[in-house]
Design a protein around this motif. Structure first.
Motif, short mmCIF file in Angstrom:
data_model
loop_
_atom_site.label_atom_id
_atom_site.label_comp_id
_atom_site.label_asym_id
_atom_site.label_seq_id
_atom_site.Cartn_x
_atom_site.Cartn_y
_atom_site.Cartn_z
N PRO A 144 -0.72 9.68 -6.96
CA PRO A 144 -0.10 8.63 -7.78
C PRO A 144 0.11 9.11 -9.21
N ARG A 145 1.05 8.48 -9.89
CA ARG A 145 1.36 8.87 -11.26
C ARG A 145 0.92 7.77 -12.21
N PHE A 156 1.82 4.19 -10.65
CA PHE A 156 2.85 4.03 -9.62
C PHE A 156 2.44 4.91 -8.44
N ALA A 157 2.15 4.27 -7.32
CA ALA A 157 1.47 4.95 -6.22
C ALA A 157 2.38 5.85 -5.40
N ASP A 158 3.69 5.65 -5.46
CA ASP A 158 4.57 6.44 -4.62
C ASP A 158 5.84 6.81 -5.37
N THR A 159 6.65 7.64 -4.74
CA THR A 159 7.89 8.11 -5.38
C THR A 159 8.83 6.96 -5.69
#
Length: 333
Positions: A144-145, A156-159
């Motif tokens: 995650p970012r 934000f856990a996903d692309t």
């Protein structure tokens, strides 16, 4: 509230950039002074409700430079510079990011045109998703970012989520974001006069978020969500349907919704700032039209001023509601 909405609210609260200038109205022809018998008013967003001009848009060259600076700032904020240089050592990171972005949009438009879609619309978060995947293949950070904004951290856990964050941030950095003066007051007056309000606009995932934030500001917190003004059943954004105005798909969707309210196109006014994209298609489909000419920089006639005559024009939002009435018979040709 979604992670993206919270992130957007934080940016808006702490980093919003105001680009003040005196609005210069334009003189435009109209068929009538007022319209009566109106039951619904539908709005374009950009250039009509929202002033997206900013300093740096004074000329085509200035605008290109300003947008390139936004890509450069985005690359710094999200620690993309090293990866972008690795991918293309010949250009500055912002230039490489800009080339990816515009190249992918052009490719998507070309594919859509090949399928017979005359006025295609992309989902901008999908463009950013592809860019993130390209960066990932060259060593960019994985999920995650965590993203910092206004002394807060958002994860934000996903692309897909991160791509929406990038889409919002680029728009935030590159464009002006302000309602025109007195928009909220005008819309309230129309609702008080028993009219239903809607939106048909070329837009992206960040548009409804920004509308909520901007109406919240202009109403001093009395409006919590833009849907308090606009009927969700009469709101159509281009990114949700894969086509953009002047394609009439969005208008056909609108007409289906109006039918449920027992409202005809002839009892409906469409308000926009562009004769080609807003006024001409709305009029051709039987709607009445209102042309916003209050901002010369955002009023687009496309040399159609003698061929496409709107029903009414207005230069200030504080006069708009007085030009439209629920009562009486609709003016006829």
């Amino acid at each position: 509230m979604s992670d993206l909405a919270e992130y957007a609210s934080s940016l808006h609260e702490k980093e919003a950039r105001l680009f003040d200038r005196a609005l210069k109205p334009r003189s435009c022809n109209a068929r009538f002074e007022t319209l009566k018998g109106v039951r619904a008013v539908i709005f374009d967003v950009y250039g009509t409700l929202v002033n997206y001009w900013r300093s740096g848009f004074e000329s085509v060259q200035d605008r290109e430079k300003t947008l390139l600076e936004a890509f450069s700032e985005l690359a710094v904020r999200f620690d993309m510079e090293e990866t972008l240089v690795k991918m293309n050592p010949a250009d500055a990171p912002g230039k490489t990011l800009s080339d990816f972005y515009h190249g992918l949009i052009a490719l998507n438009h070309e594919k859509a045109l090949g399928k017979g879609i005359e006025y295609p619309e992309i989902r901008i978060e999908q463009i950013w998703s592809v860019i993130v995947m390209m960066l990932n293949r060259n060593g960019y950070a994985k999920e995650p970012r965590s993203v910092s904004a206004a002394n807060r951290t958002f994860t934000f856990a996903d692309t897909a989520g991160f791509a929406r964050c990038l889409a919002y941030t680029y728009n935030f950095l590159s464009m002006g974001r302000a309602l025109y003066p007195d928009v909220t007051q005008a819309l309230r007056k129309l609702k008080e006069d028993n009219m239903v309000l809607g939106i048909v606009s070329n837009a992206q995932v960040y548009t409804p978020i920004d509308l909520t934030l901007l109406f919240r500001d202009q109403s001093n917190g009395k409006i919590e969500d833009f849907n308090e003004l606009f009927d969700p059943d009469l709101t159509f954004f281009s990114y949700e349907y894969g086509v953009s105005k002047p394609d009439n798909l969005l208008f056909r969707k609108l007409f289906d919704a109006l039918y449920e309210y027992h409202i005809t196109p002839s009892q409906t006014v469409f308000a926009g700032n562009d004769l080609l994209i807003d006024i001409a298609p709305a009029a051709a489909l039987g709607m009445k039209t209102a042309f916003f000419c209050g901002d010369d920089a955002m009023t687009f006639e496309h040399d159609l001023g003698s061929d496409v005559i709107p029903d009414i024009v207005f230069n200030n939002w504080d006069e708009f509601a007085d030009k439209i009435s629920f009562h009486g018979e609709m003016d006829q040709d």
